[in-house]
Design an enzyme around this catalytic site. Structure first.
Site, short mmCIF file in Angstrom:
data_model
loop_
_atom_site.label_atom_id
_atom_site.label_comp_id
_atom_site.label_asym_id
_atom_site.label_seq_id
_atom_site.Cartn_x
_atom_site.Cartn_y
_atom_site.Cartn_z
N ASP A 177 -1.13 6.28 6.43
CA ASP A 177 -3.01 5.12 6.19
C ASP A 177 -2.56 4.14 7.44
O ASP A 177 -2.52 3.87 7.40
CB ASP A 177 -1.83 4.44 5.16
CG ASP A 177 -3.30 3.76 4.80
OD1 ASP A 177 -3.87 3.36 5.07
OD2 ASP A 177 -3.05 3.53 3.26
N TRP A 183 0.69 -0.90 -0.08
CA TRP A 183 0.04 -0.10 0.11
C TRP A 183 0.59 1.26 -0.12
O TRP A 183 0.70 2.45 -0.64
CB TRP A 183 -1.01 -0.10 1.32
CG TRP A 183 -2.46 -1.28 0.82
CD1 TRP A 183 -2.05 -2.41 1.42
CD2 TRP A 183 -3.31 -0.61 -0.21
NE1 TRP A 183 -2.82 -3.17 1.07
CE2 TRP A 183 -3.85 -2.49 0.18
CE3 TRP A 183 -3.65 -0.15 -1.04
CZ2 TRP A 183 -5.07 -3.04 -1.01
CZ3 TRP A 183 -3.99 -0.87 -1.90
CH2 TRP A 183 -5.16 -1.49 -2.02
N LYS A 224 -12.41 -2.10 7.09
CA LYS A 224 -11.98 -2.77 8.06
C LYS A 224 -12.11 -2.35 9.31
O LYS A 224 -13.26 -3.96 10.31
CB LYS A 224 -10.64 -2.85 7.94
CG LYS A 224 -9.85 -3.20 6.54
CD LYS A 224 -8.71 -2.27 6.37
CE LYS A 224 -8.58 -2.28 4.71
NZ LYS A 224 -8.91 -3.42 4.00
C1 LIG Z 1 -3.48 -0.34 4.04
C2 LIG Z 1 -4.24 -0.08 3.23
N1 LIG Z 1 -4.21 0.95 2.52
C3 LIG Z 1 -4.64 1.46 1.45
C4 LIG Z 1 -6.24 1.04 0.96
C5 LIG Z 1 -7.15 0.76 -0.42
O1 LIG Z 1 -8.05 1.61 0.24
P1 LIG Z 1 -9.35 1.74 -0.25
O2 LIG Z 1 -9.85 0.31 -1.31
O3 LIG Z 1 -10.56 1.99 0.08
O4 LIG Z 1 -9.41 2.59 -1.78
C6 LIG Z 1 -6.39 -0.55 1.47
C7 LIG Z 1 -7.59 -1.41 1.14
O5 LIG Z 1 -7.56 -2.41 1.48
C8 LIG Z 1 -5.58 -0.56 2.70
O6 LIG Z 1 -5.41 -2.04 3.72
#
Ligand SMILES: Cc1ncc(COP(=O)(O)O)c(C=O)c1O
Length: 361
Positions: free
Chosen positions: A174, A104, A198
């Site tokens: 994040d 991520w 989550k």
């Molecule tokens: C740590 C992290 N950041 C970002 C995201 C992306 O989130 P979204 O799909 O809501 O854009 C996720 C999704 O699993 C994640 O686990």
């Protein structure tokens, strides 16, 4: 298979049962209102009270100081990968530092490079993202626009145990997969953000907690939605907010407050749950091997493998049969991933632990 399984999905993920039950009870008609939350104008008093209540509960749980604003946005965390550099980096001559501890963080960087100068302050790729940097490993830029970290890497299962030192540079994190799972000192951050699906509710609402002074300088050519200030000045109603998601997020916060009282309490439960699985891994004599090194293991996403792909498959199929579902690791890592967010009951983790011991035998 039992009626309601133990669902270990990484997200969208298990929700607290009392939240689902309350939402179900009031789905067709909110008591005293006679309409579903979904059918109410966001400008009307009933919804505005729900909105304010959800925000107040978040502020209380996280002790959000007056220096920071809580926003309810859409577009998931991935839109934040763009909004952050658009507001804090674009149009400046500064550099943004990115600490890459997994998939991520890498994706966040991919969006930031489109908006301005970036620097990789550390990259865990050589060890396949199984570890985190020590303070002295970080190659930080002095006077950076911000430093971006991923508090918990959902795919690899590595989690910062404390914040890195970044001096006066805004720290951006994040928290998508460990939001509300432990206390966080919001005053240390320029921005924290988390998609809800989550630990905080259903997909569709994204929480951003931003230091107010950081909203002043957004580049003037941005689309209106991308400007944090627009959302802050309109109490997250610059456009129609995801009302049902915010309602459910409020119910999740209420559940946390009524069931646990504080984030310290849920943190203690989360640590105990994770320990059950890590003990099963560590005491398996190598039958199960964890992905993350022990010091940085995630309390939310427990990642491990058996000896080979065939064994992983057998494990997942047998687990599924007894109602332990969605345990497959992310396609980029493979193996098994048990996501054990706040709403995963202790009994679910105990059942998985018992299954791991049994399967090994
Ligand atoms: C740590 C992290 N950041 C970002 C995201 C992306 O989130 P979204 O799909 O809501 O854009 C996720 C999704 O699993 C994640 O686990």
């Amino acid at each position: 298979m039992p009626e309601r399984v133990f669902n270990f999905s990484a997200g969208p993920a298990v929700m607290p049962l009392p939240v689902l039950e309350e939402a179900q009870r009031d789905l067709v008609a909110l008591p005293g209102v006679g309409s579903s939350v979904m059918e109410l104008s966001h400008r009307g008093k009933t919804y505005m009270d729900i909105h304010a209540d959800a925000k107040a509960r978040l502020v209380s749980l996280l002790n959000v100081p007056d220096t920071h604003e809580v926003l309810f946005l859409q577009g998931g965390s991935r839109l934040q990968f763009s909004m952050i550099p658009m507001n804090l980096l674009k149009g400046t001559d500064k550099t943004a530092d990115y600490v890459l501890t997994g998939s991520w963080g890498k994706k966040a960087l991919e969006e930031a490079v489109k908006e301005g100068k970036t620097n990789v302050a550390w990259d865990g790729k050589p060890s396949n993202y199984n570890n985190l940097p020590s303070q002295s490993d970080l190659k930080l830029t002095s006077d950076a626009a911000y430093v971006h970290i991923t508090s918990n890497e959902t795919i690899q299962g590595v989690q910062f145990q404390s914040e890195p030192e970044v001096g006066n540079v805004p720290l951006v994190s994040d928290l998508s997969s460990d939001f509300l799972s432990r206390p966080v000192d919001v005053s240390k951050y320029g921005i924290i953000y988390a998609c809800a699906q989550k630990n905080a509710g259903p997909a569709g609402v994204t929480v951003v907690i931003i230091r107010k002074d950081l909203m002043a300088h957004a580049s003037s050519d941005l689309p209106g939605y991308m400007v944090y200030r627009n959302h802050a000045e309109n109490d997250s109603m610059w456009n129609t907010p995801p009302t049902f998601g915010i309602y459910l997020l409020g119910l999740v916060c209420k559940w946390l407050q009524e069931e646990f009282g504080s984030l310290e309490k849920i943190q203690a439960q989360n640590e105990a749950k994770a320990q059950l699985l890590y003990d099963a891994i560590d005491q398996s004599g190598g039958f199960y091997t964890g992905h993350a090194v022990p010091e940085v293991r995630s309390k939310m996403n427990v990642t491990f493998k058996l000896g080979d792909d065939q064994s992983d498959k057998k494990f997942l199929a047998a687990a599924n049969e007894i109602g332990l579902t969605q345990l497959g690791g992310h396609r980029s890592v493979g193996g098994v991933r048990a996501s054990i967010y706040n709403a995963m009951p202790v009994e679910g983790v105990e059942k998985l632990r018992d299954f791991m011991l049994e399967f090994k035998k």
